[in-house]
Design a protein around this motif. Structure first.
Motif, PDB file in Angstrom:
ATOM      1  N   MET A 121     110.035 -33.280  90.766  1.00  0.00           N
ATOM      2  CA  MET A 121     111.153 -32.601  90.125  1.00  0.00           C
ATOM      3  C   MET A 121     112.258 -33.603  89.823  1.00  0.00           C
ATOM      4  O   MET A 121     112.439 -34.582  90.538  1.00  0.00           O
ATOM      5  CB  MET A 121     111.721 -31.529  91.052  1.00  0.00           C
ATOM      6  N   PRO A 122     113.013 -33.331  88.764  1.00  0.00           N
ATOM      7  CA  PRO A 122     114.115 -34.232  88.450  1.00  0.00           C
ATOM      8  C   PRO A 122     115.270 -34.110  89.448  1.00  0.00           C
ATOM      9  O   PRO A 122     115.973 -35.062  89.708  1.00  0.00           O
ATOM     10  CB  PRO A 122     114.560 -33.794  87.055  1.00  0.00           C
ATOM     11  N   GLU A 123     115.468 -32.908  89.984  1.00  0.00           N
ATOM     12  CA  GLU A 123     116.647 -32.661  90.805  1.00  0.00           C
ATOM     13  C   GLU A 123     116.226 -32.356  92.234  1.00  0.00           C
ATOM     14  O   GLU A 123     115.191 -31.741  92.474  1.00  0.00           O
ATOM     15  CB  GLU A 123     117.434 -31.484  90.205  1.00  0.00           C
ATOM     16  N   GLY A 124     117.005 -32.802  93.211  1.00  0.00           N
ATOM     17  CA  GLY A 124     116.580 -32.616  94.586  1.00  0.00           C
ATOM     18  C   GLY A 124     117.633 -32.052  95.510  1.00  0.00           C
ATOM     19  O   GLY A 124     117.388 -31.854  96.687  1.00  0.00           O
ATOM     20  N   VAL A 125     118.835 -31.789  94.968  1.00  0.00           N
ATOM     21  CA  VAL A 125     119.943 -31.384  95.830  1.00  0.00           C
ATOM     22  C   VAL A 125     119.664 -30.059  96.530  1.00  0.00           C
ATOM     23  O   VAL A 125     119.821 -29.927  97.745  1.00  0.00           O
ATOM     24  CB  VAL A 125     121.266 -31.338  95.027  1.00  0.00           C
ATOM     25  N   SER A 126     119.213 -29.063  95.764  1.00  0.00           N
ATOM     26  CA  SER A 126     118.995 -27.739  96.344  1.00  0.00           C
ATOM     27  C   SER A 126     117.981 -27.784  97.468  1.00  0.00           C
ATOM     28  O   SER A 126     118.221 -27.262  98.562  1.00  0.00           O
ATOM     29  CB  SER A 126     118.489 -26.761  95.281  1.00  0.00           C
ATOM     30  N   PHE A 127     116.815 -28.400  97.185  1.00  0.00           N
ATOM     31  CA  PHE A 127     115.765 -28.442  98.204  1.00  0.00           C
ATOM     32  C   PHE A 127     116.207 -29.236  99.429  1.00  0.00           C
ATOM     33  O   PHE A 127     115.909 -28.876 100.567  1.00  0.00           O
ATOM     34  CB  PHE A 127     114.469 -29.017  97.625  1.00  0.00           C
TER      35      PHE A 127
END
Lengths: 309, 430
Positions: free
Chosen positions: A273-279
């Protein structure tokens, strides 16, 4: 004969209440709400309003059905609503935003006992639920000011993976992404307000952002892009600082934030995934009870417990 | 290591008002349980004429302190009262006669060595005036061979809001304080003394620093201006860096801690021989027009203080002691004790606000100077989890109230800690 009221000490209390804490958080988010309405149009504002309203309403209805005391006055549902909207793309169909709000309040918050009892951040978990349910809508980003240019939304990639190069000015003041990510300057203003009013502990955002920056720098990546292009600022100031789902002590907060930074770096660089903040934040939410146990303090002058046979 | 503390509003409006001269109440109700330890038995009978300073209650027990008549008059009743601690005990009621005179037993004690000094303090009826009320001579009567006490700490922190009675004592009797310190150092062979005082009490600090310049071994120690500086453990740590272990007494770390008003009293008693029959109290609160300090005979009733207090309206709440650790008084006839340092009048019932759920903000954890976990202690108490309460060390909580004060959910955390301690004492039986 008059008798006076009797109460346990202390007989004075600070003026801070849960409601005031939440009000401070809402005030801190207002600059971003206003700027997002300017950058993404009234559609963004509508999403914020609908999310907040649905969150409050679902809390009210749930507590009515389950005959629990009414808690909407503490304003925490409004905070969850605005935060969820911040995590949604501006073009998401409104009914999806509403579904997310119900998930956040009913499933994530109330099923686990309401305010202070939930182990996972409601806004983040709802965002992930929406992402899995409506993947394409949730990953359609718009250029800033798209509503002024064409009739339809122009979809674009998140700056994190875009081939284009970005001006630092844009990264600070107007970029594509979720509603809440559009303007880092507004987020930082709000984050600064929360630190000054002592609502959040500065350790969390500093350690989180610092870890991402350090790891990116060591691995030869683009530090500016990694810090400013995604949802890191939003997550570090507003989500990783949630009281209920993060460690209670400063030492625990430090471990939590460094963990978030490490996970964000790993997901962004090695995940699909491009984004990892939430996880990252969600995973660290799950680890929070263990971090709290690990960082248990030693009471002043306490003797070691002697095990009785 | 810096201990946690909290900032409180000071509201010390009575600080610069000179103490008014002794109130002359028509009647005093003197509890036989003025102190920690065994209550006294009355040694006077109904109908007796008593004079000021006469012994009216004694006890043979090891931990006790005699009680003296605060006024000259006639014993009109010996009756049961509910005292400020909520316990039933005997009280001697004296109604005033017009002529006030000292009893013939009131004369300076003959003190020439350690044991006669301690005997004099015992006869004076002195108990810790800071609020704990432990008989002072017991504290002084340590075995110098077993416990080498090298530091006398005079507690002049007065960290609770509103109260200024210790501060007035400091600025009105600084020489007497130094005199008392020198007596304690001399007879108990303590080489050094510190006067622990919050850094914002600059007037008292400058007067005392000036006086200490001429004295050997006495130092004015400025302390952070935060709560709870005056707590014994905190005071010892901030002055000497020594950590008082759980359950230990200050003598175990070589310290003797005494309230400043107690030290001044010892000086005066050795000079004049007047036992502990009156004390300085602060009269303040949010409905008091003119906050003040006044001397009152021990046993003066609340109703007499109300007449003096110039209140704007009928109070909803009356507190004996500070707003953080003092006790609610419900009865207008409640008498002032030896340990009562303030009488506060409030309107409204702010502290009775309905608690809302804990939001895990951690403010209580950051407020606790003893590093306890108030929020976890609360849930352990609610679940009657004895093992967890022991593990979390609820027994070392000193009931300073900082956790309850800062809680935005208005949870009565320190009250729960007190209940938890009772639960542990009763072996888990509610």
């Amino acid at each position: 004969m008059t008798n006076y009221l009797v109460e346990p000490a202390p007989h004075i209390k600070s003026s801070l209440t849960t409601q005031k804490v939440m009000l401070h958080v809402i005030i801190a988010m207002l600059p971003t709400v206003l700027v997002s309405a300017y950058i993404y149009g009234l559609r963004a504002l509508l999403t914020v309003v609908v999310c907040s309203a649905v969150c409050v309403l679902s809390e009210l209805v749930f507590e009515k059905i389950t005959k629990r005391p009414r808690t909407i006055n503490d304003l925490s549902a409004v905070v969850t609503g605005i935060l969820l909207a911040f995590n949604l793309p501006p073009t998401l169909p409104i009914y999806m935003a509403a579904i997310g709000s119900v998930v956040a309040i009913v499933v994530v918050k109330q099923f686990f006992g309401g305010i202070g009892q939930n182990f996972a951040n409601p806004a983040i978990t709802a965002r992930i639920v929406l992402m899995l349910s409506f993947s394409s809508y949730m990953t359609t980003w718009s250029e800033p000011f798209y509503y002024k240019n064409t009739a339809d939304a122009v979809s674009t990639a998140t700056p994190l993976v875009s081939e284009k190069s970005f001006e630092l000015f844009d990264l600070f003041f107007a970029k594509s992404g979720c509603i809440g990510e559009c303007c880092n300057a507004a987020l930082l203003l709000g984050g600064f307000y929360l630190i000054v009013t002592r609502i959040i502990n500065p350790v969390t955002p500093i350690a989180y952002i610092g870890t991402v920056a350090l790891l990116t720098w060591v691995s030869g990546g683009d530090v500016t892009l990694q810090v400013l292009a995604g949802g890191l600022i939003l997550g570090a100031f507003f989500m990783a600082t949630d009281y209920a789902t993060t460690p209670i002590r400063t030492s625990g907060k430090l471990i939590f934030a460094v963990g978030c930074g490490l996970l964000t770096f790993l997901i962004r660089n090695f995940g699909s995934m491009p984004e990892g903040v939430s996880f990252s934040i969600l995973i660290m939410n799950i680890l929070t009870p263990y971090i709290d146990r690990l960082t248990a303090s030693h009471p002043f002058g306490a003797k070691k417990e002697v095990k009785s046979k | 290591m810096k201990l946690h503390s909290i900032k409180l509003p000071h509201r010390k409006a009575s600080a610069e008002m000179p103490t008014l001269k002794t109130l002359n109440p028509p009647k005093v109700v003197i509890s036989m349980s003025q102190h920690g330890g065994v209550p006294c038995t009355p040694v006077v009978n109904v109908g007796d004429e008593v004079k000021t300073g006469q012994i009216i209650g004694t006890s043979e027990a090891a931990i006790s302190a005699p009680v003296h008549a605060g006024i000259t008059g006639k014993v009109t009743a010996i009756t049961d009262i509910i005292n400020i601690a909520g316990k039933r005990n005997t009280a001697v009621v004296i109604e005033t006669s017009h002529r006030q005179e000292m009893h013939e037993s009131v004369k300076p004690p003959v003190v020439n060595d350690r044991s006669s000094f301690i005997e004099a303090v015992k006869n004076s009826g002195l108990v810790g005036l800071g609020g704990a009320g432990f008989p002072t001579y017991v504290k002084l009567n340590f075995d110098p061979k077993e416990n080498r006490i090298d530091t006398l700490i005079v507690n002049a922190a007065e960290c609770e809001p509103y109260i200024t009675s210790d501060y007035r004592a400091l600025v009105e009797s600084p020489a007497e304080l130094i005199g008392g310190i020198k007596l304690l150092m001399k007879y108990l062979e303590i080489p050094k003394a510190f006067i622990g005082i919050e850094s914002d009490k600059s007037k008292a600090i400058s007067v005392l620093t000036e006086l200490c310049r001429k004295e050997k071994g006495i130092t004015v120690q400025r302390l952070p201006n935060s709560y709870p500086q005056g707590a014994e453990k905190i005071m010892i740590y901030n002055v000497t860096g020594r950590v008082l272990k759980e359950g230990g007494l200050p003598m175990s770390v070589g310290c003797l801690v005494m309230n400043c008003s107690s030290v001044i009293f010892i000086n005066d008693y050795l000079k004049k021989g007047i036992p502990l029959i009156r004390r300085r109290i602060t009269v303040d609160g949010n409905i008091v027009n003119k906050p003040l300090n006044v001397f009152v005979p021990v046993g003066t009733q609340l109703s007499e203080i109300i007449k003096l207090a110039n209140l704007r309206k009928i109070p909803d709440r009356v507190i004996f002691g500070g707003p953080m650790m003092g006790s609610s008084v419900y009865d207008p006839e409640m008498p002032v004790m030896k340990t009562t340092n303030a009488v506060l009048f409030f309107e409204g019932a702010a502290a009775l606000a309905e608690p809302t759920p804990c939001i895990r903000c951690g403010r209580c954890v950051r407020a606790c100077s003893l590093n306890l976990m108030p929020t976890e202690l609360e849930s352990a108490y609610d679940n009657k989890d004895i093992e967890r309460l022991k593990k979390l060390k609820v027994n070392i909580c000193m009931n300073c109230g900082a956790c309850s004060y800062v809680c935005p959910a208005k949870r009565n955390l320190s009250e729960k800690n007190q209940l938890a301690k009772i639960l542990l004492r009763n072996g888990g039986n509610v």
